[in-house]
Design a protein around this motif. Structure first.
Motif: not given
Length: 216
Positions: A187-197
């Motif tokens: 969950e945290p990893a997905h959030f960081l990557m999606e936010r950057k996207m």
């Protein structure tokens, strides 16, 4: 020995406090980053594909460009196309071999329902389940399995040349240790990557729209 026991106790209490802070404060915020309460709970395209999803995250951002300028960047998502506009070093550290595009490629714009989007060269491509040009794209891998997921990219025209860009990820919950891994790592990893996207798409769309407006 008493000091050692005391240190262990304080370490456990500190870890418990950090965990409590994450689940009570940090997790709800990153699961709804940028989204209003209404956006986080409203029905979006793709929700019906996985009605019993155990986990859902909704992120949103306002882009100062119309949907027609945002859509081209979404249409060319894919490891073998425009990439995912996120942290390239992290993406390639797990073997994705991504080259994120900084321009719109006409040859990648004819995406349609039934096509597939590649995330990793060693994994099966994910099917496009729903698509309406300049409105929404829904990717839905493994819907027929316990690992079903839907990833929806929704563009809402809010007037004055602006777009509300909403992204929702819905997944089935894994049991046991898999659920702990989801909560603490995935969950945290997905959030960081999606936010950057999302931030990158915002920047690319706004820059391209600004340039076209000046040239007109």
């Amino acid at each position: 020995k008493k000091c050692a026991k005391s240190n262990v106790l304080w370490s456990l209490l500190g870890s418990a406090a950090v965990a409590a802070g994450y689940f009570v404060w940090a997790r709800p915020k990153h699961r709804q980053w940028g989204a209003t309460d209404e956006e986080a709970t409203c029905h979006l395209p793709g929700d019906d594909l996985l009605p019993d999803a155990g986990s859902s995250a909704t992120h949103a951002i306002t882009i100062l460009a119309p949907p027609s300028e945002v859509w081209p960047w979404i249409a060319q998502l894919g490891q073998d196309k425009g990439g995912f506009y996120s942290y390239t070093l992290l993406e390639n550290a797990v073997g994705m071999h991504v080259h994120n595009a900084h321009e719109v490629h006409p040859e990648w714009q004819e995406l349609k329902r039934g096509d597939t989007i590649l995330f990793h060269p060693n994994l099966p491509a994910a099917p496009v389940r729903l698509l309406k040009r300049e409105r929404y794209l829904v990717i839905g891998p493994d819907l027929e399995t316990p690992n079903g997921t839907t990833w929806a990219f929704v563009l809402q025209n809010v007037g004055d040349g602006r777009t509300r860009f909403i992204v929702r990820l819905r997944t089935q919950e894994h049991p046991g240790l898999g659920r702990i891994g989801d909560l603490l790592i995935v969950e945290p990893a997905h959030f960081l990557m999606e936010r950057k996207m999302m931030l990158t798409i915002k920047k690319l769309a706004e820059n391209r729209f600004r340039a076209s407006s000046l040239a007109a």
